[in-house]
Write a protein that holds these residues in place. Structure first.
Motif, mmCIF file in Angstrom:
data_model
loop_
_atom_site.group_PDB
_atom_site.id
_atom_site.type_symbol
_atom_site.label_atom_id
_atom_site.label_comp_id
_atom_site.label_asym_id
_atom_site.label_seq_id
_atom_site.Cartn_x
_atom_site.Cartn_y
_atom_site.Cartn_z
ATOM 1 N N GLU A 199 7.956 12.356 -29.158
ATOM 2 C CA GLU A 199 9.136 11.980 -29.941
ATOM 3 C C GLU A 199 8.999 10.569 -30.503
ATOM 4 O O GLU A 199 9.362 10.310 -31.652
ATOM 5 N N GLU A 210 6.618 10.725 -33.350
ATOM 6 C CA GLU A 210 7.266 11.351 -34.506
ATOM 7 C C GLU A 210 8.164 10.351 -35.235
ATOM 8 O O GLU A 210 8.138 10.268 -36.463
ATOM 9 N N LYS A 211 8.945 9.589 -34.463
ATOM 10 C CA LYS A 211 9.801 8.576 -35.081
ATOM 11 C C LYS A 211 8.967 7.535 -35.818
ATOM 12 O O LYS A 211 9.315 7.121 -36.921
#
Length: 128
Positions: free
Chosen positions: A62, A65-66
């Motif tokens: 995550e 991804e950010k």
């Protein structure tokens, strides 16, 4: 009588053999039960460790991804964002007029006095 005594001795020895076999079987069962409990405990511990690893991996994914999202779609300066908002508002305002023209149900949308109605609208909104 000696035959009864002999038979009694033989039966007593046989009883002792059966009792010792029973004790050995009970010991084996206890050992096997302990091994199974140890196996369950180690399986449970391995499952907990795998769960924690998966949670860490998910958080890492995550975060990556950010990071990639901010690289792909950087934050626009406020002026650019304002222009983009005005552009889409203008597009939404003119959709009904152009939709009818593009479907062949109406004539070419009339323009304003200087020939560019969309530009006039953007200038009016920017002046506000």
């Amino acid at each position: 009588m000696t035959s009864l005594l002999t038979q009694e001795i033989r039966l007593s020895k046989r009883h002792e053999e059966i009792v010792s076999q029973r004790l050995m079987l009970l010991q084996r069962m206890e050992n096997k039960s302990e091994d199974q409990n140890k196996g369950k405990a180690s399986s449970t511990q391995a499952a907990k460790a795998a769960l924690q690893r998966n949670v860490r991996l998910l958080k890492d994914i995550e975060a990556a991804e950010k990071s990639l999202q901010t690289r792909i779609h950087p934050v626009l300066p406020s002026e650019v964002a304002a222009l983009e908002t005005l552009y889409w508002a203008s597009v939404e305002e003119y959709i009904p007029k152009w939709e009818q023209f593009l479907l062949g149900r109406a004539l070419y949308p009339a323009s304003s006095k200087n020939g560019n109605e969309a530009e006039d609208t953007i200038q009016k909104r920017a002046q506000r």
